[in-house]
Design a protein around this motif. Structure first.
Motif, short mmCIF file in Angstrom:
data_model
loop_
_atom_site.label_atom_id
_atom_site.label_comp_id
_atom_site.label_asym_id
_atom_site.label_seq_id
_atom_site.Cartn_x
_atom_site.Cartn_y
_atom_site.Cartn_z
N ARG A 97 0.86 -1.18 0.00
CA ARG A 97 0.00 0.00 0.00
C ARG A 97 0.89 1.23 0.00
NH1 ARG A 97 -2.29 2.56 5.01
NH2 ARG A 97 -1.99 4.56 3.99
N MET A 137 -1.39 -1.44 -4.09
CA MET A 137 -2.62 -0.88 -3.52
C MET A 137 -2.40 0.63 -3.33
SD MET A 137 -4.60 -1.69 0.10
CE MET A 137 -4.78 -3.43 -0.21
N THR A 181 -7.22 -2.88 -5.99
CA THR A 181 -7.76 -2.18 -4.82
C THR A 181 -7.26 -0.74 -4.81
OG1 THR A 181 -7.77 -4.22 -3.51
CG2 THR A 181 -7.98 -2.14 -2.31
#
Length: 492
Positions: A97, A137, A181
């Motif tokens: 992320r 992400m 995502t």
């Protein structure tokens, strides 16, 4: 207000904190790490990148930062991203992320001025991740607003809604075929409360009891528009999902009294539900509406300081999250206040009107606010699941310290106890938690803490021009967790 606290005995949870779970993570449970552009990339003015509010905030007044440092170089991940990806792969993590620097791809903030060098950086990063079996992400916004947009009011100017939506659409077009995502905005509470209430974070606006709510109003509408653009124009082909990350502290009632239980829940709702309720339920939480209206009237105002969503806006905003994305670090105790604050200058704190405190025997990590309370993590997961009835993905959790020791057994213990609490929430409480994200793979520049706060599996030598990365003991431990899907040597 309806109380939905799950009255699990704190003593029971405390006793279980020493019993590290021997349950395996579910087969489809995802585990990764997180970072943010300003905190690691550096290259603050290279290759056409524009100035952002944290560039301005740190350059204008270095004393705002604990060690008077900036993110100008940080971890130099702009040049060393391949090394960082190799570290993520070495630990065996499922995803990474990260955040996209709005100013790096749109130096003015507007979508009509695209910086190709910035675009290529993120394309190269995403490709490097995918080539190494790591899912990217990305977050569209992690606090680093382009400075030209701040000069027109930033998140207090309603035109930011459409400007952010244009930026989001461009990112979906540029990168979306490789993304499953998306995160729109990370931690709106920090953006609005720290940035526009007390001014402790960039852009440093001090507007008590007003700025935080106007910021939240525009930010939520911007998120919703970015969600709908993805949902209608890109999801059919790209097949991904999207949410906004909201951070939450667990607030434990200081006693079994109804007043303390209500105060603790009010704290959670003001600090988490202010952002989550609109996107999951369509409007501000009722207790927020009622208290701000009451306080505003007492202050002699003709209408509430809380902006009102129209019925059309409520319909548009409701349901604009595919899952609940949660950042969590700590827990505090809460008692009800016995008096209503005097009416005068407004503030967010007066609107909540609770008393927060900590138990003396709670261990402190890094900054004084950071208390290690694993049972609070479990209670938070249970409460959120009961309240919102949706999948929870933990998008940030980790341990800060100031010594940066390489033999970080305290970090290993933190991971074991907090992840035990998470596994208990899954297996014993039936909470649908589908992922966990540790902050961070490497030490970084920790906002107003500068380089004083160490949170990485890998230490970074910020005194070296090479920004050398060196694994801590926790990196080896977590590598084994990823291999065995287990916190201890033998799992069931």
């Amino acid at each position: 207000m309806k109380l939905v606290f799950v009255l699990v005995s704190s003593l029971c949870l405390l006793s279980k904190a020493d019993e590290i779970s021997n349950r395996r993570f579910p087969d489809d449970f995802l585990i990764g790490v997180a970072s943010a552009s300003y905190q690691i990339e550096g290259a603050w003015n290279e290759d056409g990148k524009g100035e952002n509010i944290w560039d301005r905030f740190t350059h204008d007044d270095p004393s705002r930062i604990a060690d008077k440092s900036t993110g100008d170089i940080a971890c130099d991940s702009y040049h060393l991203y391949k090394e960082d990806v190799a570290l993520i792969k070495a630990v065996g993590l499922d995803f990474y992320r990260f955040s996209i620097s709005w100013s790096r791809i749109l130096p003015t903030g507007y979508a009509d001025s695209v910086n190709i060098a910035g675009v290529n950086y993120y394309k190269n990063l995403i490709k490097e991740l995918k080539d190494n079996g790591i899912e990217p992400m990305p977050a569209l916004y992690h606090w680093d607003l382009p400075q030209p947009l701040q000069e027109i009011g930033g998140w207090l100017n309603e035109t930011i809604v459409d400007i952010f939506a244009d930026y989001a659409k461009l990112c979906y077009q540029l990168f979306g075929d490789d993304i499953k995502t998306w995160i729109t905005i990370n931690e709106p509470k920090q953006v609005c409360l720290a940035g526009y209430e007390g001014g402790g974070f960039a852009p440093g606006i001090v507007s008590p009891g007003v700025g935080v709510y106007n910021c939240a109003y525009n930010l939520i509408k911007a998120h919703a528009k970015a969600f709908h653009i993805y949902d209608e124009e890109f999801r059919p082909k790209q097949n991904g999902r999207i949410s906004m990350i909201i951070d939450a502290v667990w607030y434990e009632p200081g006693s079994d009294s109804d007043a303390d239980k209500e105060a603790a829940e009010r704290d959670v709702i003001f600090l988490f539900g202010l952002y989550a309720d609109p996107i999951f339920k369509g409007n501000w939480p009722q207790v927020v509406i009622d208290r701000i209206a009451m306080r505003s009237k007492g202050e002699g105002l003709e209408k509430s300081r809380l902006p009102e969503f129209t019925p059309e806006e409520q319909t548009y905003i409701a349901g604009t999250a595919d899952f609940l994305a949660l950042n969590h670090y700590t827990t505090h105790m809460v008692n009800a206040s016995t008096v209503e604050p005097e009416f005068g200058g407004p503030s967010f704190g007066k609107d909540i009107n609770v008393i927060e405190w900590d138990l003396d025997n709670w261990e402190t990590a890094g900054a004084g606010w950071f208390k290690i309370v694993p049972w609070g993590f479990r209670k938070l997961l249970v409460w959120l699941y009961n309240y919102y009835q949706t999948e929870i993905f933990v998008t940030e959790n980790g341990l800060s310290d100031f010594n940066g020791t390489m033999t970080d057994d305290h970090r290993i213990t933190f991971l074991q106890t907090y992840l035990t609490a998470l596994l208990q929430a899954i297996y014993e409480d039936g909470v649908n938690v589908t992922g966990y994200t540790y902050w961070s793979i490497i030490d970084d520049w920790e906002w107003t803490g500068g380089f004083t706060s160490k949170m990485g599996f890998y230490a970074v030598d910020f005194n070296s021009t090479e920004r050398t990365r060196t694994p801590r003991k926790s990196a080896d431990y977590f590598t084994n967790v990823m291999k065995t899907r287990c916190l201890v040597d033998s799992c069931v």
